[in-house]
Write a protein that holds these residues in place. Structure first.
Motif, PDB file in Angstrom:
ATOM      1  N   ILE A 117      52.385  41.404  37.936  1.00  0.00           N
ATOM      2  CA  ILE A 117      52.349  40.971  36.541  1.00  0.00           C
ATOM      3  C   ILE A 117      52.868  39.538  36.523  1.00  0.00           C
ATOM      4  O   ILE A 117      53.925  39.246  37.087  1.00  0.00           O
ATOM      5  N   LEU A 118      52.103  38.639  35.906  1.00  0.00           N
ATOM      6  CA  LEU A 118      52.432  37.218  35.913  1.00  0.00           C
ATOM      7  C   LEU A 118      52.259  36.633  34.512  1.00  0.00           C
ATOM      8  O   LEU A 118      51.632  37.245  33.645  1.00  0.00           O
ATOM      9  N   GLY A 120      50.640  33.878  31.739  1.00  0.00           N
ATOM     10  CA  GLY A 120      49.264  33.427  31.554  1.00  0.00           C
ATOM     11  C   GLY A 120      48.948  32.172  32.351  1.00  0.00           C
ATOM     12  O   GLY A 120      49.842  31.476  32.853  1.00  0.00           O
ATOM     13  N   ASN A 121      47.663  31.853  32.451  1.00  0.00           N
ATOM     14  CA  ASN A 121      47.206  30.776  33.328  1.00  0.00           C
ATOM     15  C   ASN A 121      47.710  29.390  32.940  1.00  0.00           C
ATOM     16  O   ASN A 121      47.725  28.490  33.761  1.00  0.00           O
ATOM     17  N   ARG A 126      52.669  29.892  36.666  1.00  0.00           N
ATOM     18  CA  ARG A 126      51.382  30.476  37.054  1.00  0.00           C
ATOM     19  C   ARG A 126      50.471  29.416  37.674  1.00  0.00           C
ATOM     20  O   ARG A 126      49.724  29.696  38.623  1.00  0.00           O
ATOM     21  N   VAL A 142      46.359  40.492  40.236  1.00  0.00           N
ATOM     22  CA  VAL A 142      47.063  40.464  38.950  1.00  0.00           C
ATOM     23  C   VAL A 142      46.536  41.606  38.083  1.00  0.00           C
ATOM     24  O   VAL A 142      45.385  41.606  37.670  1.00  0.00           O
ATOM     25  N   GLU A 145      49.277  40.466  32.463  1.00  0.00           N
ATOM     26  CA  GLU A 145      49.917  39.193  32.170  1.00  0.00           C
ATOM     27  C   GLU A 145      50.928  39.403  31.046  1.00  0.00           C
ATOM     28  O   GLU A 145      50.752  40.276  30.194  1.00  0.00           O
ATOM     29  N   SER A 147      53.739  37.285  28.216  1.00  0.00           N
ATOM     30  CA  SER A 147      53.992  35.999  27.564  1.00  0.00           C
ATOM     31  C   SER A 147      55.423  35.513  27.744  1.00  0.00           C
ATOM     32  O   SER A 147      55.729  34.375  27.413  1.00  0.00           O
ATOM     33  N   GLU A 152      57.831  40.563  31.499  1.00  0.00           N
ATOM     34  CA  GLU A 152      57.483  40.643  32.918  1.00  0.00           C
ATOM     35  C   GLU A 152      58.427  41.581  33.652  1.00  0.00           C
ATOM     36  O   GLU A 152      58.020  42.497  34.370  1.00  0.00           O
ATOM     37  N   THR A 163      56.491  40.865  40.480  1.00  0.00           N
ATOM     38  CA  THR A 163      56.175  39.549  39.955  1.00  0.00           C
ATOM     39  C   THR A 163      56.644  38.481  40.929  1.00  0.00           C
ATOM     40  O   THR A 163      57.357  38.769  41.900  1.00  0.00           O
TER      41      THR A 163
END
Length: 209
Positions: A117-118, A120-121, A126, A142, A145, A147, A152, A163
């Motif tokens: 879990i990461l 957002g791009n 990230r 992944v 995602e 925020s 996370e 993560t």
């Protein structure tokens, strides 16, 4: 020292409001000590602290909504002043019950196989993670995602995923497996930034890498 909203009283005390932003991965550890140090040095200053991701904090500084911010950057932006403080390498963070590896280090290829879990791009962390794995010819697994860092780590704590976080010590967030250093190492730079409109002088004392 030169923030426009700060004034000196007739007895020479500095007083006023200072708006400070901190990256979510730092605020859990630093907000308390930061307030204590400020109260000791400037008891009549009232801090207004914002906890957000680095990109949002930089935008708020650029707009003049924050006086200064402590955040992570992968690249420098010319519209703000900055004082680099330290660099942090990236670690695999997992729950104690679902840690995929117990060693002190893990390779990029091994991390690529682990459900993650990461953020957002557009997130700075990230961006550097994506670039590092792409340059190694690897794709990330992944599965979700988030925020913000607490979300996370909530997923990590449950064992749903691991993560990649630029913190080698997550004790301030709860109970996790020992962070595992990802090799070859890659890092983010922690900076204090402030608007070009404010001629602020900063001194970083005792900051460890």
């Amino acid at each position: 020292e030169n923030l426009p909203r700060l004034v000196r009283s007739s007895i020479g005390d500095v007083e006023g409001v200072v708006s400070v932003g901190m990256s979510g991965s730092l605020s859990t550890i630093l907000v308390g000590p930061f307030i204590e140090r400020c109260r000791a040095a400037y008891p009549k200053i009232r801090l207004r602290i914002t906890d957000a991701d680095s990109e949002s904090l930089r935008e708020e500084v650029e707009k003049g909504h924050l006086d200064l911010a402590l955040l992570f950057e992968d690249e420098f932006f010319p519209v703000v002043h900055r004082q680099p403080l330290f660099r942090q390498n990236h670690y695999l963070i997992s729950s104690k019950d679902a840690a995929p590896i117990a060693g002190p280090t893990i390779t990029l290829a091994e991390v690529a196989k682990i459900p993650l879990i990461l953020p957002g791009n557009s997130n700075a962390r990230r961006v550097v993670i994506n670039r590092t794995f792409a340059e190694a010819g690897l794709s990330l697994n992944v599965i979700a995602e988030a925020s913000n860092v607490p979300s996370e780590l909530s997923a990590v704590r449950s064992g749903a995923a691991s993560t990649i976080l630029n913190l080698g010590d997550v004790s301030g967030f709860g109970d996790f497996a020992t962070p595992v250093l990802i090799e070859p190492t890659f890092y983010l730079t922690c900076c204090t930034i402030w608007s070009n409109e404010i001629p602020l002088t900063l001194a970083a004392e005792g900051v460890k890498k």
